[in-house]
Design an enzyme around this catalytic site. Structure first.
Site, PDB file in Angstrom:
ATOM      1  N   TYR A  54       0.933  -1.066  -0.038  1.00  0.00           N
ATOM      2  CA  TYR A  54      -0.031   0.044   0.041  1.00  0.00           C
ATOM      3  C   TYR A  54       0.889   1.261   0.045  1.00  0.00           C
ATOM      4  CZ  TYR A  54      -3.429   3.252   1.590  1.00  0.00           C
ATOM      5  OH  TYR A  54      -4.318   4.280   1.702  1.00  0.00           O
ATOM      6  N   VAL A  58       3.930   1.625  -1.157  1.00  0.00           N
ATOM      7  CA  VAL A  58       4.594   1.914  -2.368  1.00  0.00           C
ATOM      8  C   VAL A  58       3.830   2.328  -3.393  1.00  0.00           C
ATOM      9  CG1 VAL A  58       6.284   1.022  -4.126  1.00  0.00           C
ATOM     10  CG2 VAL A  58       6.659   0.527  -1.681  1.00  0.00           C
ATOM     11  N   ARG A  89     -12.755   7.406   9.208  1.00  0.00           N
ATOM     12  CA  ARG A  89     -13.866   6.414   9.856  1.00  0.00           C
ATOM     13  C   ARG A  89     -14.335   5.564   8.583  1.00  0.00           C
ATOM     14  NH1 ARG A  89     -17.234   9.074  13.769  1.00  0.00           N
ATOM     15  NH2 ARG A  89     -15.206  10.283  14.324  1.00  0.00           N
ATOM     16  N   THR A  90     -13.695   4.585   8.012  1.00  0.00           N
ATOM     17  CA  THR A  90     -14.065   3.806   6.861  1.00  0.00           C
ATOM     18  C   THR A  90     -13.835   2.196   6.923  1.00  0.00           C
ATOM     19  OG1 THR A  90     -12.287   3.849   5.439  1.00  0.00           O
ATOM     20  CG2 THR A  90     -13.940   5.580   5.236  1.00  0.00           C
TER      21      THR A  90
HETATM   22  P1  NAP Z   1     -12.909   1.837   1.490  1.00  0.00           P
HETATM   23  O1  NAP Z   1     -13.702   2.257   2.677  1.00  0.00           O
HETATM   24  O2  NAP Z   1     -12.272   0.701   1.559  1.00  0.00           O
HETATM   25  O3  NAP Z   1     -13.348   1.930   0.205  1.00  0.00           O
HETATM   26  C1  NAP Z   1     -12.795   1.857  -0.908  1.00  0.00           C
HETATM   27  C2  NAP Z   1     -13.514   2.046  -2.430  1.00  0.00           C
HETATM   28  O4  NAP Z   1     -12.729   1.636  -3.361  1.00  0.00           O
HETATM   29  C3  NAP Z   1     -14.877   1.033  -2.189  1.00  0.00           C
HETATM   30  O5  NAP Z   1     -15.736   1.758  -3.005  1.00  0.00           O
HETATM   31  C4  NAP Z   1     -14.188  -0.020  -3.131  1.00  0.00           C
HETATM   32  O6  NAP Z   1     -15.423  -0.775  -3.903  1.00  0.00           O
HETATM   33  C5  NAP Z   1     -13.512   0.727  -4.067  1.00  0.00           C
HETATM   34  N1  NAP Z   1     -12.658  -0.132  -5.040  1.00  0.00           N
HETATM   35  C6  NAP Z   1     -11.704  -0.947  -4.460  1.00  0.00           C
HETATM   36  N2  NAP Z   1     -11.000  -1.418  -5.755  1.00  0.00           N
HETATM   37  C7  NAP Z   1     -11.842  -1.336  -6.656  1.00  0.00           C
HETATM   38  C8  NAP Z   1     -11.683  -1.099  -8.360  1.00  0.00           C
HETATM   39  N3  NAP Z   1     -10.891  -2.335  -8.716  1.00  0.00           N
HETATM   40  N4  NAP Z   1     -12.600  -0.781  -9.070  1.00  0.00           N
HETATM   41  C9  NAP Z   1     -13.318   0.154  -8.388  1.00  0.00           C
HETATM   42  N5  NAP Z   1     -13.403   0.475  -7.188  1.00  0.00           N
HETATM   43  C10 NAP Z   1     -12.808  -0.258  -6.465  1.00  0.00           C
HETATM   44  O7  NAP Z   1     -11.701   2.921   1.414  1.00  0.00           O
HETATM   45  P2  NAP Z   1     -11.621   4.495   2.025  1.00  0.00           P
HETATM   46  O8  NAP Z   1     -11.467   4.629   3.490  1.00  0.00           O
HETATM   47  O9  NAP Z   1     -12.890   5.193   1.525  1.00  0.00           O
HETATM   48  O10 NAP Z   1     -10.669   5.151   1.117  1.00  0.00           O
HETATM   49  C11 NAP Z   1     -10.656   6.146   0.276  1.00  0.00           C
HETATM   50  C12 NAP Z   1      -9.516   6.539  -0.676  1.00  0.00           C
HETATM   51  O11 NAP Z   1      -8.727   7.194   0.386  1.00  0.00           O
HETATM   52  C13 NAP Z   1      -8.370   5.540  -0.932  1.00  0.00           C
HETATM   53  O12 NAP Z   1      -7.694   5.647  -2.055  1.00  0.00           O
HETATM   54  C14 NAP Z   1      -7.494   5.264   0.372  1.00  0.00           C
HETATM   55  O13 NAP Z   1      -6.319   4.863  -0.152  1.00  0.00           O
HETATM   56  C15 NAP Z   1      -7.366   6.689   1.015  1.00  0.00           C
HETATM   57  N6  NAP Z   1      -7.129   6.817   2.213  1.00  0.00           N
HETATM   58  C16 NAP Z   1      -7.968   6.180   3.141  1.00  0.00           C
HETATM   59  C17 NAP Z   1      -7.628   6.504   4.575  1.00  0.00           C
HETATM   60  C18 NAP Z   1      -8.615   6.100   5.647  1.00  0.00           C
HETATM   61  O14 NAP Z   1      -8.076   6.475   6.977  1.00  0.00           O
HETATM   62  N7  NAP Z   1      -9.597   5.533   5.520  1.00  0.00           N
HETATM   63  C19 NAP Z   1      -6.319   7.193   4.757  1.00  0.00           C
HETATM   64  C20 NAP Z   1      -5.584   7.627   3.842  1.00  0.00           C
HETATM   65  C21 NAP Z   1      -6.036   7.328   2.468  1.00  0.00           C
HETATM   66  P3  NAP Z   1     -16.096  -2.178  -3.295  1.00  0.00           P
HETATM   67  O15 NAP Z   1     -17.130  -1.616  -2.428  1.00  0.00           O
HETATM   68  O16 NAP Z   1     -16.567  -2.825  -4.426  1.00  0.00           O
HETATM   69  O17 NAP Z   1     -15.182  -2.798  -2.490  1.00  0.00           O
END
Ligand code: NAP
Length: 233
Positions: A156, A158, A190-191
């Protein structure tokens, strides 16, 4: 002028859904990309009554045929793309470290976080270039910062460092086309991805990506931001 059209990958839940909501609240028409069309429709159903239209669409960024079908659908349905929020990503390292992590975990992480994001950007940039207007927002992470790089969740980390590099390259390439390209770290949110650990609600964390998605023409490009403030790479 007709409304700007934004595409958000992974818009069906988490931060992506909050970004879709905030952009539609600002009057943009928003395409809610979702691997599962049913999940996308259910998410869009929660967002009725906003000034902008929310249109769910099937989009798996890691599958080339899905990206192609999505692009054709977008062309037919909207005929334009002004904003791309590359939000979709996976974090599947578990307890692995860089010296021992299963190469398959690294490959799958890169297929989504890097190659999928890159491919979707490539297919949508021409529509932005045609209108000499575009905003590309890459959801990165402090985990991808080289200046503070440490151990843990190596694939993640990298992948997010690679996305930051892509941001800088694209920003230079597209600078003269009216297209602003930036990375941001939303902080702990919070996800599902963060295991619902204490962090900001998604609505609050959406602020910086939405700000970058709606930048004025003299806004920054090629930057990395958290809470609307520049971050070291
Ligand atoms: P999440 O709750 O795990 O949601 C991820 C989303 O990406 C879901 O809608 C998932 O769809 C979708 N997804 C995964 N693989 C996919 C693919 N191949 N094609 C299309 N959609 C796909 O994550 P989040 O916390 O909302 O994170 C959103 C972004 O913020 C990400 O880029 C993450 O790296 C970044 N981020 C998050 C945090 C944090 O604390 N949460 C911190 C830093 C950065 P499905 O429902 O189908 O699985």
């Amino acid at each position: 002028m007709s409304a700007r059209v934004a595409v958000v990958s992974g818009g069906n839940r988490g931060l992506g859904l909050a970004i879709v909501r905030e952009l539609a609240a600002r009057g943009l028409d928003v395409v809610l990309g979702s691997r599962s069309l049913e999940a996308g429709r259910a998410a869009a159903g929660q967002l009725a009554g906003l000034p902008g239209r929310v249109a769910p669409a099937r989009l798996d960024i890691a599958a080339a045929d899905s990206v192609s079908r999505f692009t054709m659908w977008l062309h037919r349905e909207f005929g334009r793309c002004d904003v791309l929020v590359n939000n979709a990503a996976i974090a599947i390292d578990g307890e692995g470290d860089a010296a021992t992590v299963d190469p398959d975990v690294v490959r799958r992480t890169f297929e989504t976080n890097v190659l999928g994001t890159w491919h979707l950007t490539q297919v949508l940039v021409p529509a932005m270039r045609a209108r000499r207007f575009g905003r590309v927002v890459n959801l990165s992470s402090g985990m991808g910062q080289l200046s503070t790089m440490s151990d843990g969740i190596p694939a993640y980390r990298v992948s997010k460092a690679a996305i930051n590099a892509l941001t800088r390259i694209l920003a230079e390439e597209l600078r003269d086309d009216g297209i602003l390209v930036n990375s941001c770290c939303p902080g702990w949110v919070r996800t599902d991805m963060a295991g619902w650990s204490p962090g900001a609600p998604a609505e609050q964390a959406a602020d910086t990506p939405v700000w970058l998605a709606t930048l004025p023409p003299d806004g920054p490009t090629g930057g990395f931001f958290r809470n609307r403030q520049p971050l070291d790479w």
